[in-house]
Scaffold this motif. Sequence first.
Motif, PDB file in Angstrom:
ATOM      1  N   THR A 414    -109.923 -10.912 -31.006  1.00  0.00           N
ATOM      2  CA  THR A 414    -110.247 -10.379 -32.138  1.00  0.00           C
ATOM      3  C   THR A 414    -111.989 -10.203 -32.193  1.00  0.00           C
ATOM      4  OG1 THR A 414    -110.409 -11.960 -34.418  1.00  0.00           O
ATOM      5  CG2 THR A 414    -108.860  -9.999 -33.528  1.00  0.00           C
ATOM      6  N   GLY A 415    -112.508 -11.815 -31.574  1.00  0.00           N
ATOM      7  CA  GLY A 415    -113.576 -12.790 -31.480  1.00  0.00           C
ATOM      8  C   GLY A 415    -114.249 -12.712 -32.918  1.00  0.00           C
ATOM      9  N   ALA A 416    -113.501 -12.599 -33.995  1.00  0.00           N
ATOM     10  CA  ALA A 416    -113.692 -13.164 -35.143  1.00  0.00           C
ATOM     11  C   ALA A 416    -114.474 -14.324 -35.310  1.00  0.00           C
ATOM     12  CB  ALA A 416    -112.328 -12.784 -35.834  1.00  0.00           C
ATOM     13  N   LYS A 417    -115.396 -14.576 -36.277  1.00  0.00           N
ATOM     14  CA  LYS A 417    -115.940 -16.059 -36.755  1.00  0.00           C
ATOM     15  C   LYS A 417    -115.596 -16.487 -38.146  1.00  0.00           C
ATOM     16  CE  LYS A 417    -120.164 -13.901 -34.810  1.00  0.00           C
ATOM     17  NZ  LYS A 417    -119.842 -15.058 -33.427  1.00  0.00           N
ATOM     18  N   LEU A 418    -114.665 -15.831 -39.116  1.00  0.00           N
ATOM     19  CA  LEU A 418    -114.086 -16.713 -39.273  1.00  0.00           C
ATOM     20  C   LEU A 418    -112.565 -16.255 -39.895  1.00  0.00           C
ATOM     21  CD1 LEU A 418    -115.642 -17.071 -43.514  1.00  0.00           C
ATOM     22  CD2 LEU A 418    -113.252 -16.418 -42.780  1.00  0.00           C
ATOM     23  N   PHE A 437     -99.155 -13.545 -49.931  1.00  0.00           N
ATOM     24  CA  PHE A 437     -98.380 -12.598 -48.796  1.00  0.00           C
ATOM     25  C   PHE A 437    -100.311 -12.422 -48.699  1.00  0.00           C
ATOM     26  CE2 PHE A 437     -94.261 -13.694 -48.499  1.00  0.00           C
ATOM     27  CZ  PHE A 437     -94.296 -13.814 -47.039  1.00  0.00           C
ATOM     28  N   LYS A 438    -101.582 -12.312 -48.163  1.00  0.00           N
ATOM     29  CA  LYS A 438    -102.389 -11.826 -48.708  1.00  0.00           C
ATOM     30  C   LYS A 438    -102.794 -10.517 -48.317  1.00  0.00           C
ATOM     31  CE  LYS A 438    -103.874 -16.179 -48.119  1.00  0.00           C
ATOM     32  NZ  LYS A 438    -104.229 -18.092 -47.482  1.00  0.00           N
ATOM     33  N   PRO A 439    -104.116 -10.024 -48.487  1.00  0.00           N
ATOM     34  CA  PRO A 439    -104.567  -8.629 -47.947  1.00  0.00           C
ATOM     35  C   PRO A 439    -105.320  -9.320 -46.734  1.00  0.00           C
ATOM     36  CG  PRO A 439    -105.680  -9.318 -50.129  1.00  0.00           C
ATOM     37  CD  PRO A 439    -104.178 -10.418 -49.726  1.00  0.00           C
ATOM     38  N   ASP A 440    -106.018  -8.021 -45.611  1.00  0.00           N
ATOM     39  CA  ASP A 440    -107.402  -8.236 -45.415  1.00  0.00           C
ATOM     40  C   ASP A 440    -108.525  -8.169 -45.943  1.00  0.00           C
ATOM     41  OD1 ASP A 440    -104.615  -8.202 -43.244  1.00  0.00           O
ATOM     42  OD2 ASP A 440    -105.598  -6.339 -42.619  1.00  0.00           O
ATOM     43  N   PHE A 441    -109.157  -8.465 -45.547  1.00  0.00           N
ATOM     44  CA  PHE A 441    -110.080  -8.945 -45.640  1.00  0.00           C
ATOM     45  C   PHE A 441    -111.322  -8.099 -46.982  1.00  0.00           C
ATOM     46  CE2 PHE A 441    -115.305  -9.021 -46.591  1.00  0.00           C
ATOM     47  CZ  PHE A 441    -115.422  -9.729 -47.014  1.00  0.00           C
ATOM     48  N   ASN A 442    -111.398  -8.530 -48.412  1.00  0.00           N
ATOM     49  CA  ASN A 442    -111.458  -7.979 -49.390  1.00  0.00           C
ATOM     50  C   ASN A 442    -112.359  -8.491 -50.817  1.00  0.00           C
ATOM     51  OD1 ASN A 442    -111.028  -6.595 -51.734  1.00  0.00           O
ATOM     52  ND2 ASN A 442    -108.862  -5.677 -51.434  1.00  0.00           N
ATOM     53  N   GLY A 488    -123.748 -13.308 -44.125  1.00  0.00           N
ATOM     54  CA  GLY A 488    -124.240 -13.583 -43.088  1.00  0.00           C
ATOM     55  C   GLY A 488    -123.343 -12.873 -41.946  1.00  0.00           C
ATOM     56  N   LEU A 489    -122.112 -12.491 -42.129  1.00  0.00           N
ATOM     57  CA  LEU A 489    -121.382 -11.799 -41.648  1.00  0.00           C
ATOM     58  C   LEU A 489    -120.784 -10.760 -42.027  1.00  0.00           C
ATOM     59  CD1 LEU A 489    -118.699 -14.669 -41.529  1.00  0.00           C
ATOM     60  CD2 LEU A 489    -120.045 -14.265 -39.362  1.00  0.00           C
ATOM     61  N   GLU A 490    -120.325  -9.703 -40.735  1.00  0.00           N
ATOM     62  CA  GLU A 490    -119.764  -8.465 -41.300  1.00  0.00           C
ATOM     63  C   GLU A 490    -118.408  -8.096 -41.308  1.00  0.00           C
ATOM     64  OE1 GLU A 490    -122.045  -5.229 -40.809  1.00  0.00           O
ATOM     65  OE2 GLU A 490    -123.568  -7.101 -40.871  1.00  0.00           O
ATOM     66  N   PRO A 491    -118.151  -7.259 -41.967  1.00  0.00           N
ATOM     67  CA  PRO A 491    -116.552  -6.914 -42.068  1.00  0.00           C
ATOM     68  C   PRO A 491    -115.537  -7.645 -41.382  1.00  0.00           C
ATOM     69  CG  PRO A 491    -117.660  -5.718 -43.185  1.00  0.00           C
ATOM     70  CD  PRO A 491    -118.759  -6.305 -42.948  1.00  0.00           C
ATOM     71  N   GLY A 492    -115.516  -6.806 -40.028  1.00  0.00           N
ATOM     72  CA  GLY A 492    -114.863  -6.682 -38.817  1.00  0.00           C
ATOM     73  C   GLY A 492    -115.278  -7.812 -38.083  1.00  0.00           C
TER      74      GLY A 492
END
Length: 847
Positions: A414-418, A437-442, A488-492
Amino acid sequence: MPRKALLKADVKAPVFRRERKLLCFLDRTGEAEIGGWAVDFEMPAESLKMRAVIDGAIEGVISCDLHREDSRLVNLANSRIGFSYRIPERYWDGVRHVLHFMTLDGAALPISSRAGGAVEQYSFVLEKPVRLMAVVDGMVDGLIQGWAVRVDDAAGTKLGGVRVLVTHEGQPVAELLADQFRGDVAQAVGCDAACGFAFAPPPELRRRERVALKFFALPEREELPGSPLEISFPGDSAREKIEALIKRTDELFSFAYHLKKELKAAIPRERFLLADYPRWALEARPLALPRAKARYGMKDVGGTKVSVICPVYRPGVGDFLAAVDSVRAQTHENWELLLIDDAGGDATLVAVMKDLAGLDERIKLITRKKNGGIARATNDGLKAAKGDFIAFFDHDDLLEPGALEIMLLAQAATGAKLLYSDEDKVERGGAFSEPHFKPDFNHRFLLDINYICHLVMVEAKIVRAAGGLDPALDGAQDHDLLLRLVEGLEPGQIHHVAEILYHWRKTASSTAAAGTGAKPKAALAGAEAVAAHLARRGLPAKVEPRGSLTCYKVDWKFLPTRVKKAGVSILIPYRDHVEMTLECVEAIRAHTKGVSYEIILLDNWSTTPEAERFAAAQANIEGTRVLRIAEPFNYSRINNIGAREARHEFLLFMNNDVFVNEAGWLRRMLDEALADESVGAVGAKLLYEDGTVQHAGVVLGVGGVADHAFRGLGAEAPGYMAHAITAQEVSAVTAACMLVPKSAFDAVGGFDERELSVAFNDVDLCVKLRIAGMKIIYMPDTVAEHRESVSRGDDFNHTKLARFMLENEVMLQRHQALLPNDPYYNQNFSREGGVYRELRLLQPGEE
């Protein structure tokens, strides 16, 4: 195949290639205090340190440094080889337990005694005078549920963890452990909340028409109040008829969807309700790494180094060793573990840490001269870290063996930073429980609660750029760091790994065991962290804890002029039902404060004289208009017509069977839209007349198209992981009370009046808004009563069934790619029916 329900935390140790000459001799046994001597004959001059492991859980470290006169019998010059060990009281329960000893680096010690011979383990049974409190509640949601605690009047404790035997016709059927969370019992009885049990009768019993089950506490075999319990099931002939009806339903497309679900539910099948988590985890855990490889690909991540940062301050030595073992057992071997000794002053623990650092060059010990708290200790680890990524790890928790590899595979894909994973908790005896069990970024959810928590892995340079952890916010330092990181991050660039990779240890002082009652300052620090985050974003707000939980309420403080300028047009369709509609609009006028609004009553072909007089009277009231729409009922078209006539910036769609009763209801919904220009809709919490939840957000894909979350839950109850009481982004909300910017409504074409005239039009609108890049927010602090379907009857009667099934099929075809994959509803939850109730076991490659 039956499986053992209790899942123990794995105690893993390195594999040894050569035999070592070790011996432990017990000469004092039979009581809670045992003693003897132990020696490593390869290092006879040194006093041995041993792990004490009971039932697979590391309970502590024993130093064999007591003087023994009889050391000369084994030709040892060192006489300090003796030890004494008191077995913890939680094992004094009349049940057989197994104790064995291991060296610090994991080698097993054979045990000898005066009885002769050597064994691998020592079994014991200890008990103390206690009495039983228990109840078999009966069948609840397809499960037999109950609770049990043992009361020690002398110690003043009421503890769960009771073993419960289930029998049928005198034969054992199952053995349960009463350790599931029962907050209701804890509040009523004043006992340990981990005292509940749940039992799903196996298929062989469900095939009988009537069974009588008995429940006994072990080992005393005392029958529980409420036992025996008689239950009826459909017999073979009834089951055949049910199966035939299901087949006919599919062929004719004529029975209602919910009836079909009920028929399916009547047939025994393998199910994993949330209460069955230990059984689910037993099968799911080995699949985590294969699932990740199927989902993310088989990229080579061996060259990526992960620095695991672990501040250490007075953990139980046994729990600490288990934590270190879980890091050493990682399938990804390119890691470093930085242990930061935060001047805890425990000489035994310090010696253990030094020994561990000597055993494995990947373990680095950093010693602080003065206690500085978790944030300062973590920052010391960050300064010394050499890895490409940072993983945060508490000193008594556990990682899944594939945790780091799975996180790196996800990052590479994914290239994710976090990145963050799902997690559960480790009970006192090592059992896994309370899965999160968590949701995606929210982001909106993160303002109200640190739902991300564990496991978190972040690109090292991103953490350093954020400045590390803030010591002023100890207790909520991780929440604060996450909020600064996402700025400092985009949701993606933030990715959720939907696998349980982290096991959070429950201790008396940790927030894993309770809410803010365990760490009172944590909630205040968290509120401060959220307020600071909003201030950095230029958003005026007051933040305060919600009751006794470590979650927060954001009260936006926009200028009154901005709020009044926005304005809301409230659209209310009705047909006759004059008294109810009058009650609805009078409640709005009585309780709406601080917002400019107009009421547009949409009269859909009312025919009674009372309706004519009502329309005339309402039209004469300032700020109210009545539009007569003399057409057959089409909810979408009626509201589209009303929206075209609206004069304000925002639209509030409201059913005439919804009743508000407090002043801030509309202001809070409007504030959510003003706080983020990308918000496309805001929904309220709606309650039935009996005060239970009717709507707390909509989950896509459950039961086919969608279902309401937390239907039937108490109005104040937090729900699964506080989802019912926290503001958050969801995939859809009901239009029974829904705020939408008029510009957003127009941009996506409003409601679909051609194919979705009655059902699912609100869900479809929300999906269209989300596809257009907008957010849907559930606002739990706007609460209203909803007398559902009073205005137009039941969607599922015979005459309306064909329309419903057609609109159901429209949604399934139109959004077939989105409905099964609600990003805010974890993929490990079943989509068969019931929100936050049932788990599904995904195989590798299955989504």
